[in-house]
Each structure stands twice: as structure tokens, then as C-alpha cells.
Design an enzyme around this catalytic site. Structure first.
Site, PDB file in Angstrom:
ATOM      1  N   ASP A 143       1.744  -5.186  -5.624  1.00 44.72           N
ATOM      2  CA  ASP A 143       1.362  -4.019  -4.856  1.00 44.72           C
ATOM      3  C   ASP A 143       0.259  -4.432  -3.873  1.00 44.72           C
ATOM      4  O   ASP A 143      -0.294  -5.531  -3.966  1.00 44.72           O
ATOM      5  CB  ASP A 143       0.874  -2.904  -5.791  1.00 44.72           C
ATOM      6  CG  ASP A 143       2.037  -2.227  -6.506  1.00 44.72           C
ATOM      7  OD1 ASP A 143       3.122  -2.144  -5.909  1.00 44.72           O
ATOM      8  OD2 ASP A 143       1.866  -1.792  -7.660  1.00 44.72           O
TER       9      ASP A 143
ATOM     10  N   ARG B 264      15.917  -8.617  -3.332  1.00 42.23           N
ATOM     11  CA  ARG B 264      16.687  -7.387  -3.185  1.00 42.23           C
ATOM     12  C   ARG B 264      16.400  -6.798  -1.811  1.00 42.23           C
ATOM     13  O   ARG B 264      15.234  -6.766  -1.381  1.00 42.23           O
ATOM     14  CB  ARG B 264      16.280  -6.401  -4.294  1.00 42.23           C
ATOM     15  CG  ARG B 264      17.172  -5.170  -4.371  1.00 42.23           C
ATOM     16  CD  ARG B 264      18.558  -5.500  -4.847  1.00 42.23           C
ATOM     17  NE  ARG B 264      19.362  -4.296  -5.026  1.00 42.23           N
ATOM     18  CZ  ARG B 264      20.678  -4.263  -4.875  1.00 42.23           C
ATOM     19  NH1 ARG B 264      21.352  -5.349  -4.558  1.00 42.23           N
ATOM     20  NH2 ARG B 264      21.344  -3.142  -5.080  1.00 42.23           N
TER      21      ARG B 264
ATOM     22  N   GLU C 233      16.373   5.862   1.155  1.00 46.52           N
ATOM     23  CA  GLU C 233      16.189   4.431   0.862  1.00 46.52           C
ATOM     24  C   GLU C 233      17.384   3.912   0.048  1.00 46.52           C
ATOM     25  O   GLU C 233      17.569   4.312  -1.099  1.00 46.52           O
ATOM     26  CB  GLU C 233      14.885   4.293   0.071  1.00 46.52           C
ATOM     27  CG  GLU C 233      14.336   2.904   0.004  1.00 46.52           C
ATOM     28  CD  GLU C 233      12.932   2.903  -0.611  1.00 46.52           C
ATOM     29  OE1 GLU C 233      12.074   3.724  -0.210  1.00 46.52           O
ATOM     30  OE2 GLU C 233      12.716   2.096  -1.522  1.00 46.52           O
TER      31      GLU C 233
HETATM   32  P1  FAD Z   1       4.588  -8.412   4.179  1.00 46.61           P
HETATM   33  O1  FAD Z   1       4.096  -7.045   4.442  1.00 46.61           O
HETATM   34  O2  FAD Z   1       6.038  -8.598   3.866  1.00 46.61           O
HETATM   35  O3  FAD Z   1       4.221  -9.311   5.441  1.00 46.61           O
HETATM   36  C1  FAD Z   1       4.773 -10.580   5.655  1.00 46.61           C
HETATM   37  C2  FAD Z   1       4.981 -10.725   7.149  1.00 46.61           C
HETATM   38  O4  FAD Z   1       5.412 -12.065   7.397  1.00 46.61           O
HETATM   39  C3  FAD Z   1       6.067  -9.803   7.679  1.00 46.61           C
HETATM   40  O5  FAD Z   1       5.571  -9.025   8.738  1.00 46.61           O
HETATM   41  C4  FAD Z   1       7.152 -10.750   8.157  1.00 46.61           C
HETATM   42  O6  FAD Z   1       7.828 -10.316   9.316  1.00 46.61           O
HETATM   43  C5  FAD Z   1       6.359 -12.033   8.416  1.00 46.61           C
HETATM   44  N1  FAD Z   1       7.177 -13.242   8.335  1.00 46.61           N
HETATM   45  C6  FAD Z   1       7.934 -13.641   7.292  1.00 46.61           C
HETATM   46  N2  FAD Z   1       8.565 -14.787   7.608  1.00 46.61           N
HETATM   47  C7  FAD Z   1       8.171 -15.111   8.864  1.00 46.61           C
HETATM   48  C8  FAD Z   1       8.503 -16.174   9.733  1.00 46.61           C
HETATM   49  N3  FAD Z   1       9.376 -17.123   9.390  1.00 46.61           N
HETATM   50  N4  FAD Z   1       7.940 -16.215  10.955  1.00 46.61           N
HETATM   51  C9  FAD Z   1       7.074 -15.250  11.348  1.00 46.61           C
HETATM   52  N5  FAD Z   1       6.741 -14.204  10.566  1.00 46.61           N
HETATM   53  C10 FAD Z   1       7.290 -14.131   9.329  1.00 46.61           C
HETATM   54  N6  FAD Z   1       2.522  -1.415  -2.608  1.00 46.61           N
HETATM   55  C11 FAD Z   1       1.627  -0.480  -3.016  1.00 46.61           C
HETATM   56  O7  FAD Z   1       0.480  -0.835  -3.336  1.00 46.61           O
HETATM   57  N7  FAD Z   1       1.965   0.842  -3.060  1.00 46.61           N
HETATM   58  C12 FAD Z   1       3.195   1.297  -2.709  1.00 46.61           C
HETATM   59  O8  FAD Z   1       3.465   2.505  -2.762  1.00 46.61           O
HETATM   60  C13 FAD Z   1       4.158   0.330  -2.285  1.00 46.61           C
HETATM   61  N8  FAD Z   1       5.404   0.717  -1.941  1.00 46.61           N
HETATM   62  C14 FAD Z   1       6.304  -0.207  -1.532  1.00 46.61           C
HETATM   63  C15 FAD Z   1       7.582   0.212  -1.162  1.00 46.61           C
HETATM   64  C16 FAD Z   1       8.523  -0.708  -0.730  1.00 46.61           C
HETATM   65  C17 FAD Z   1       9.902  -0.236  -0.356  1.00 46.61           C
HETATM   66  C18 FAD Z   1       8.180  -2.090  -0.648  1.00 46.61           C
HETATM   67  C19 FAD Z   1       9.190  -3.091  -0.184  1.00 46.61           C
HETATM   68  C20 FAD Z   1       6.917  -2.519  -1.013  1.00 46.61           C
HETATM   69  C21 FAD Z   1       5.958  -1.595  -1.449  1.00 46.61           C
HETATM   70  N9  FAD Z   1       4.678  -1.985  -1.790  1.00 46.61           N
HETATM   71  C22 FAD Z   1       3.767  -1.041  -2.230  1.00 46.61           C
HETATM   72  C23 FAD Z   1       4.242  -3.392  -1.739  1.00 46.61           C
HETATM   73  C24 FAD Z   1       3.564  -3.749  -0.397  1.00 46.61           C
HETATM   74  O9  FAD Z   1       4.470  -3.549   0.660  1.00 46.61           O
HETATM   75  C25 FAD Z   1       3.117  -5.200  -0.445  1.00 46.61           C
HETATM   76  O10 FAD Z   1       2.289  -5.452  -1.546  1.00 46.61           O
HETATM   77  C26 FAD Z   1       2.382  -5.671   0.809  1.00 46.61           C
HETATM   78  O11 FAD Z   1       2.732  -4.996   1.970  1.00 46.61           O
HETATM   79  C27 FAD Z   1       2.670  -7.142   0.970  1.00 46.61           C
HETATM   80  O12 FAD Z   1       1.945  -7.696   2.038  1.00 46.61           O
HETATM   81  P2  FAD Z   1       2.304  -9.173   2.505  1.00 46.61           P
HETATM   82  O13 FAD Z   1       1.384  -9.500   3.612  1.00 46.61           O
HETATM   83  O14 FAD Z   1       2.374 -10.053   1.334  1.00 46.61           O
HETATM   84  O15 FAD Z   1       3.834  -9.103   2.999  1.00 46.61           O
END
Ligand code: FAD
Ligand code: UDP
Length: 367
Positions: A350, A249, A300
Site C-alpha cells: 500500500d 494481474r 474495475e
Molecule cells: P507506481 O505508482 O506503479 O509507479 C511506477 C511508475 O513507474 C509508473 O508511473 C510507471 O509508468 C513507471 N514505469 C514503469 N516502468 C517504466 C519504464 N520502463 N520506463 C519509464 N517509466 C516506467 N494503496 C493504498 O495505500 N490505498 C489504496 O486504497 C490503494 N488502492 C489501490 C488500488 C489499485 C487498483 C491499485 C493497483 C493499487 C492500490 N494501492 C493502494 C497501492 C498503490 O497504488 C501503490 O502502493 C503505490 O502507488 C505504488 O507506488 P510506486 O511508485 O511503487 O508504483
């Protein structure tokens, strides 16, 4: 000999923690991110002293003491407690569903009355074993709350009928018979003082990070510069969609600076009727009690995900989960790749869960 031990794709929370911990045990890492900044979805931009959560409101909450202590080594947290307001047809309700909400809806004052009211509505619905979000919601809180505070929000958020959505999504929200507006049941909660960037910058300090680098645009070279890859992007894309595409989404954020001191009196206000196209408005200054003459808000809007957009939410229904398992089984056969985070594991995680997972991944490489 390859130049790096690990190529970490994604400078989000998972990638940053993995790189920090790997670096600590002497592994050389290169972190890349296709975005122009570090932090992934927790990234904040400081505008006029306000930390603007660029990818939606992020409130840190956990019951895992190890995770809480872990993040607190890098940054101190304030005592923010999330207590969103819901607006349905110009009426205000407290969230999550608690005695305040029940009073606002039915003018009842005691837990016993509230339980009885909900029980009557649940009995009337005749749902025995809830199998989807709609049935689960009604059997938790009854028809009135479902119609006013859940159905519209859910269907615009996910772009699907609540009958087609998995039940677990609504179980994220507490239902309680006390006058308690805390959105989370967790023991620890807060916002990093100075914003989430403080945490990410400390984690990635002294580690080589290259921004504006998309793994898929230079895959052959990148695959050859490290012994192993840690991948936090979309797992289905990594495998060239060989088992089919997973669903996500999307979101669109509309940010506005307003020349008033206090716009909505709360950090998070949800708009639960379907006809209003956004799900929530965030007023960022309230996360950190910033004193300033103007304010910054973000609306949002949920949108259909297409490949040119960020995949914010995995849609964990049975169909997608089964498809994901095929990708997971494939990845299990390859010792040179670790998938992590929300997209790498296709889970509605989260932040605390992502940290837990990153620390587990490090434990595994130490063994
Ligand atoms: P991400 O933060 O998505 O990082 C992945 C990174 O990989 C990104 O920077 C992306 O650009 C990079 N990437 C992807 N593909 C490639 C590629 N091909 N080449 C180079 N780079 C790439 N969690 C909470 O605990 N509390 C909250 O209140 C909360 N609110 C949220 C609200 C929203 C709207 C959303 C969407 C999420 C929320 N979350 C919350 C969840 C939280 O954002 C995630 O749990 C956490 O940030 C995930 O971390 P990550 O490293 O897995 O992913
Ligand atoms: N939800 C709802 N009404 C609300 C808030 C949430 O119906 O006012 C439902 C909706 O289905 C949403 C789910 O609860 O997708 C989980 O909400 P949460 O706030 O945890 O979502 P997130 O912050 O991850 O977007």
C-alpha cells in the site's frame, strides 16, 4: 562525470519521494516516466471538479506516524473513512466483516452469537492449519461469508482458484465483533484535499521530469547519464527475464459520466459474485464530498496481464516469490541500482509502505 547522480525510473510515489529527498541533500536527479503524467497509480484527473482516481480507488491509511506526518507536510488530508458496501445477488452487506455484516447475514445481534456462529462453521470445515486463501478465509469467518463475500470476488480479482492463492491476501481485511464499518484498522486515514496530484506536484517541484520516456526504449543512453539508477518498474523485465517471468494481474477501468447527482451513495461498492465481471464500482465524488449535478463512476474489471498492459498487482504466491528472490539477490550485488516500490520489490504494498521504503532508501544513501 555523468550529468546526473540518479536516474529515477518512474514518477510514482516511490520515485517522487526518492527524488525529492535526494534533491534536498544536493543530488541531481532526472525522473522519467513512460506515462504522459506524473503520479503513477495515484494519479487523478480533475473532471468537472471531481478528482477521478484513474487507476482505481486510492485511500491513504497508515499507523506509522512518521509516514503520516511526512505526507501532511505537503498536503492536508480530509477525514474520509472507507466503508465499502458489498453486493451479492442483489443483497447489501457492510464491509469489512463486522457486526453489521453478521446481522445482515444471520440476524444475530450480539458479538457472542456471532462468535459462536463463526466457530460452528469453522469447526465444521475441519481446517486446522490454513495453507491457502480459501482455507484461511473459512477459518477466519466461516463458510457463509466465504461463499457470499469472498470466493467470487477473489477468484475474479486474481483469475485463480482461491485454493491456489496465498493466505496473506485475505488477512488484509479486518474481522471485528463491533459495529464498525471502517475498512482499515489504521490510526490515520484520509484523502488529500485537492487530490493526490497536489502531493506529487509538490514532491517533484523543481526536479527535472521527462514524461513519455520508456527506459527500455532508450536503455543504453539512459544508463549512461547518471551514476546510479532508481528503478520502480518491473524487476524481471529489467533483468531481461533471465530467471523467468513473474506473474501480475491486470485491470481494465471503464469510466462513465452519469447525468445524476448521486449514483450509488458510497465511494466504493464491491460486487462479490463471480458472474458480474467487475469487482467494484467507484463513485469518485464521494471521496471529497463534491457537490455537482452529475457524477463520475469507474467499473474495475480484472483482466489477465499481458506485456502490453499495466502490471497492477504482483501475484505473491510461493512460486513467484522464489523467482523474485533470485532477482533480488542479483540486484543486491550491484551498488549502482536501487529497486523500489510495488513493482521494483514485487510486493503487494500500500502507499504507506512505499513511502516508508522510499525514506529507508534515502537513509541508506546518506550513510
Ligand atoms: P507506481 O505508482 O506503479 O509507479 C511506477 C511508475 O513507474 C509508473 O508511473 C510507471 O509508468 C513507471 N514505469 C514503469 N516502468 C517504466 C519504464 N520502463 N520506463 C519509464 N517509466 C516506467 N494503496 C493504498 O495505500 N490505498 C489504496 O486504497 C490503494 N488502492 C489501490 C488500488 C489499485 C487498483 C491499485 C493497483 C493499487 C492500490 N494501492 C493502494 C497501492 C498503490 O497504488 C501503490 O502502493 C503505490 O502507488 C505504488 O507506488 P510506486 O511508485 O511503487 O508504483
Ligand atoms: N476481498 C474479498 N471480498 C471483498 C473485498 C476483498 O474477498 O469484498 C478479498 C480479495 O481476495 C481481495 C483481498 O480481499 O483481493 C484484498 O482486498 P483489498 O480491498 O485489500 O484489495 P485491493 O484494494 O488491494 O484491491
Amino acid at each position: 562525470m555523468k550529468k546526473y547522480d540518479y536516474l529515477v525510473v518512474g514518477a510514482g510515489l516511490f520515485g517522487a519521494i526518492f527524488a525529492y529527498e535526494a534533491n534536498k541533500i544536493g543530488k541531481k536527479c532526472l525522473v522519467i516516466d513512460k506515462r504522459s503524467h506524473m503520479g503513477g497509480n495515484i494519479y487523478c484527473e480533475n473532471i468537472d471538479g471531481i478528482n477521478v482516481h484513474k487507476y482505481g480507488a486510492h485511500i491513504f491509511h497508515t499507523s506509522n506516524k512518521q509516514v503520516w506526518d511526512y505526507v501532511n507536510q505537503f498536503v492536508e488530508f480530509n477525514n474520509y473513512i472507507n466503508a465499502p458496501i458489498a453486493i451479492y445477488k442483489d443483497e447489501l452487506y457492510n464491509l469489512p466483516f463486522n457486526m453489521n455484516t453478521f446481522y445482515q447475514l444471520w440476524k444475530i445481534k450480539t458479538p457472542e452469537e456471532a462468535k459462536l456462529k463463526i466457530k460452528e462453521q469453522v469447526l465444521q470445515s475441519n481446517i486446522k492449519n490454513p495453507t491457502n486463501l480459501e482455507e484461511q478465509a473459512i477459518s477466519l469467518v466461516g463458510e457463509d461469508i466465504y461463499k457470499k463475500l469472498i470466493k467470487g470476488y477473489t477468484e475474479k480479482q486474481w483469475g485463480k482458484s482461491a485454493k491456489e492463492l496465498p493466505a496473506f491476501i485475505i488477512r488484509r481485511l479486518p474481522v471485528r465483533f463491533t459495529f464498525d464499518n471502517n475498512y482499515f484498522n489504521d490510526i490515520y486515514q484520509g484523502i488529500p484535499i485537492g487530490g493526490y496530484n497536489v502531493l506529487i506536484e509538490k514532491l517533484l517541484q523543481g526536479i527535472e521530469v521527462q514524461l513519455n520516456v520508456d527506459f527500455f526504449k532508450d536503455r543504453v543512453n539512459l544508463e549512461n547519464i547518471a551514476n546510479k539508477i532508481v528503478f520502480t518498474g518491473m524487476i524481471d523485465k529489467f533483468y531481461d527475464y533471465k530467471f523467468g517471468k513473474l506473474e501480475y494481474r491486470g485491470l481494465r477501468f471503464e469510466q462513465k459520466t452519469l447525468n445524476i447527482e448521486n449514483y450509488q451513495g458510497n465511494a466504493v461498492v464491491n460486487f462479490t459474485e463471480y458472474e458480474i465481471p467487475y469487482t467494484r464500482i467507484i463513485e469518485h465524488k464521494h471521496f471529497e464530498k463534491v457537490k455537482s449535478e452529475s457524477t463520475i463512476i469507474t467499473e474495475e474489471y480484472p483482466v489477465q496481464w499481458t506485456e502490453d498492459k499495466e502490471p497492477y498487482y504482483p501475484i505473491n504466491d510461493e512460486n513467484n516469490n522464489n523467482k523474485y528472490l533470485k532477482y533480488k539477490n542479483l540486484s543486491n550485488k550491484d551498488n549502482n541500482i536501487i529497486f523500489g516500490g510495488r513493482l521494483g520489490n514485487y510486493q503487494y504494498y500500500d502507499m504507506d509502505k512505499v513511502i516508508e521504503e522510499a525514506l529507508n532508501a534515502i537513509t541508506l544513501i546518506k550513510e
